[in-house]
Design a protein around this motif. Sequence first.
Motif, short mmCIF file in Angstrom:
data_model
loop_
_atom_site.label_atom_id
_atom_site.label_comp_id
_atom_site.label_asym_id
_atom_site.label_seq_id
_atom_site.Cartn_x
_atom_site.Cartn_y
_atom_site.Cartn_z
N TYR A 225 0.83 -1.20 0.00
CA TYR A 225 0.00 0.00 0.00
C TYR A 225 0.86 1.25 0.00
O TYR A 225 0.48 2.28 -0.56
N GLY A 226 2.04 1.15 0.62
CA GLY A 226 2.98 2.27 0.56
C GLY A 226 3.37 2.59 -0.87
O GLY A 226 3.48 3.76 -1.25
N PHE A 227 3.57 1.55 -1.68
CA PHE A 227 3.89 1.77 -3.09
C PHE A 227 2.71 2.38 -3.85
O PHE A 227 2.89 3.23 -4.73
N VAL A 228 1.49 1.95 -3.50
CA VAL A 228 0.31 2.50 -4.16
C VAL A 228 0.20 4.00 -3.86
O VAL A 228 -0.06 4.82 -4.76
N VAL A 229 0.39 4.36 -2.59
CA VAL A 229 0.31 5.77 -2.20
C VAL A 229 1.43 6.58 -2.83
O VAL A 229 1.29 7.79 -3.06
N THR A 230 2.55 5.93 -3.14
CA THR A 230 3.69 6.63 -3.74
C THR A 230 3.44 7.02 -5.19
O THR A 230 4.10 7.93 -5.72
N ILE A 231 2.50 6.38 -5.85
CA ILE A 231 2.25 6.66 -7.27
C ILE A 231 2.03 8.15 -7.53
O ILE A 231 2.67 8.73 -8.42
N PRO A 232 1.15 8.83 -6.78
CA PRO A 232 0.96 10.26 -7.07
C PRO A 232 2.04 11.16 -6.47
O PRO A 232 2.11 12.34 -6.81
N VAL A 233 2.89 10.61 -5.58
CA VAL A 233 3.87 11.44 -4.87
C VAL A 233 5.28 11.25 -5.39
O VAL A 233 6.08 12.20 -5.44
#
Length: 354
Positions: A225-233
């Motif tokens: 989920y950390g990687f998913v949240v990193t997509i826009p950041v």
Amino acid sequence: MYYSANHLIIYRGNYTQEIMDLAKGLATSGVKIASEFWKPQRTLHVSNTPPCFREPGILKGYRLTNQSWFYYAKSIFYIHNETFNIWTHLIAFFILWSTLARYAFIYDFWTDKRSWPILVFCICCLVSTGVSTIAHIWHSKSPNIHYTVFLFDYVGASLYGFGSGILALYTFSDDKTYENVEAPTFILIWFYAWFDCLTMCATKVFLDENSLKRKCSVVGVFILYGFVVTIPVGHRYWTCYYDINCSLTSLNYISVLYLMFVLQGFTFGSHLPELILPGAFDILGQSHQWFHIVSTATQVLQIHTAHFEITHRKSNHGNPDLNFLILATLLLAICQIISLLVIRRFLPTKDKRE
């Protein structure tokens, strides 16, 4: 009627003595009440506790099972191995509520679209903290109640993850990334929050509570989920690194958030320090209490970081719709609860470790 000075002095002295006696009586009563509640109650050793309640490195302080609902409600004020798990959540709830109230004076939550991700995130955090508080208060009543309340706790935890994704997409992203990935990223965040809940519920029911396999599954879901949240950041780090006019220190708040997420995972999965000194942290200092504290600090920092991004970076490229965000959150919660109820049908009739 005439009163002499001596009469007034005697009257004042008697009145003062009455006030002192009343204060002394109230203080004595307060001490008695406090000592009645904040004292060790009868608790169980781990060897006399149903296996599903046992925590690694926690040897004493387990509450009695199969007591009345009021017994567990009162246990908020008793000393046992869940006391500070409960209070770290109760205090966190009011910290988050006061933080939301503070920003309600800064933003107009009805009309300022920049503030809507903050509002939805705060609601998710309050739900997560509230449900987890209930779980820690009543889970010791019976194995069935234990499984049920913690399944609902996972709904709250995944809602917190969804709220984090909302902040990352609408507030922490840059304008170009937002334009390119808004729709697919929102869909991915929504479905992954559902998958996160499913994974935590399924591993709770079908795997041994403290098995390495379960811990790795849950922590692995957090990492993904950390990687998913990193997509826009993540694109902001890339462009800033190659832009001579941009300093990576401008991303310090977000970088600290990533470190806090790592610390959350460590305090959740490590069971330290209680595994090093079993029995020494039964009441105070166990890893789950630190997990609550770190989680609350992370949530408050996420809110402050969003405010910083809005006020200093002028993050106004996001175009959230408040009604859509609330409906999406409600739909996610409904789908998670339906999934939870389906998984709950497979609760073990006998503890998996017996």
